[in-house]
Design an enzyme around this catalytic site. Sequence first.
Site, PDB file in Angstrom:
ATOM      1  N   ALA A 106     -20.084  38.622 -40.144  1.00  0.00           N
ATOM      2  CA  ALA A 106     -19.702  40.089 -39.735  1.00  0.00           C
ATOM      3  C   ALA A 106     -19.419  40.729 -41.707  1.00  0.00           C
ATOM      4  CB  ALA A 106     -18.180  39.608 -39.199  1.00  0.00           C
ATOM      5  N   GLN A 108     -17.122  41.270 -42.673  1.00  0.00           N
ATOM      6  CA  GLN A 108     -15.615  40.849 -43.540  1.00  0.00           C
ATOM      7  C   GLN A 108     -15.857  39.167 -43.374  1.00  0.00           C
ATOM      8  OE1 GLN A 108     -13.903  41.799 -46.070  1.00  0.00           O
ATOM      9  NE2 GLN A 108     -14.590  44.121 -46.297  1.00  0.00           N
ATOM     10  N   SER A 109     -17.000  38.663 -43.255  1.00  0.00           N
ATOM     11  CA  SER A 109     -17.527  37.345 -43.976  1.00  0.00           C
ATOM     12  C   SER A 109     -16.950  36.657 -44.523  1.00  0.00           C
ATOM     13  CB  SER A 109     -19.075  36.532 -43.427  1.00  0.00           C
ATOM     14  OG  SER A 109     -19.077  35.770 -42.621  1.00  0.00           O
ATOM     15  N   ASN A 110     -15.770  35.632 -43.824  1.00  0.00           N
ATOM     16  CA  ASN A 110     -14.917  34.448 -45.218  1.00  0.00           C
ATOM     17  C   ASN A 110     -16.709  33.185 -46.021  1.00  0.00           C
ATOM     18  OD1 ASN A 110     -12.666  35.624 -44.975  1.00  0.00           O
ATOM     19  ND2 ASN A 110     -12.518  33.998 -43.329  1.00  0.00           N
TER      20      ASN A 110
END
Length: 396
Positions: A106, A108-110
């Site tokens: 996504a 804001q993927s970590n």
Amino acid sequence: MSISLQLPETFAKIPRYKILYSTPSPIHPLPSISPPRVSPHPLITIHAKREDHSSPLACAGNKYRKLEYIVPDVLSKAPLYHSHENNPTPPGPLQGAATTLVTEGAIQSNHTVQVVALARRLGLKALVLLHRGTGGGLAAASDKEAFQRSGNVQINHLLGAEVRVCEEGDPLAQDATPLLDELRAAGQNPYWIPGGASLHPLGGLGYARAAFEIAAQEKEMGLGGSGRFDYVFVACGSGSTVGGLVAGFKLLERIRGLDVPKRIEEPRKIVGILNSPTKPRAYHEKRVLAFARRAGELIGLDGEQDIGVQDVRLDDRFVGTAYGVLDSESKMALETMARTEGMVLDPVYTAKVARGLMHWVNEGEVVDSVKPLEQVNVLFIHTGGQASLGAYADII
């Protein structure tokens, strides 16, 4: 605290590339959110395992544990697991070592940040495919432009990744094989790492090993009651963190059972707090069970016989309105942790886990009415992700 893990021979032989610190990620008490004991109820202790302090690489978090077991394949002369999981005709091994790590997530993927940081450590290129339509974080943001350039997106650019944005409905969201073919045509040797690393055949091994690490730390801590953590709470997103823990603790139970045939201890209860309402709980339970059995087979268990549906405990009461959307109750949990324990959570995963954990504790759901204990020990696994907070500045 330096701990030497005693892994069974089958498990110990699996290749692993060290990304984490040489010492375990710390476990510390959370006294401010641990409720006072009220007789005749048991004492409940709450601790946090800080996976956000596990590695020297950027934005340390839970994906680095998974990647430790994937890197040996990446660096091999003929990597095996490099193709997209949905490719109907996956190619054979890569001809030569990988030159580029490719992954998705996504906005804001970590996970994407940790893959890119790993690529920098290995001297490889990195390309991340960010899905604009995944979850509701972007849709819920009041400043959508800021959401798409701050937080983890900013870190990806800082680390030097090539970032491509995948619009909703783009076929690449289902199968990125054309992108990998494009890179190969340009002379690169791309290695695909699935989102969250869960669908990678080796993705569950890192948290199977974490189970042994937690067990070793329990011995050093001198916990009261059972002497170990009776409940372990962790986020369940792509699923292999929970699946790996289930497999690892199941193997520990098997070893302990061989040592003490008449043991009376109850198995540790691993509780995965779901963070997305997109799929029903039954879908995630089936997925986590498959990951646990796959990891179990690799480390010496009989997946089908040793791991069953009863070992998978997922709670979907705290998912909120959408993946990546911080609801008011989870925001309150995030603020409570910050203002009472001085511990910063993330808005996508650990805030919802904290909300779930507090509910289980405050409502007495960690207390077994059939076999009551004098003390119940609860562990909260902090999987990281704080870098995304900047993208949520309009609501936090």
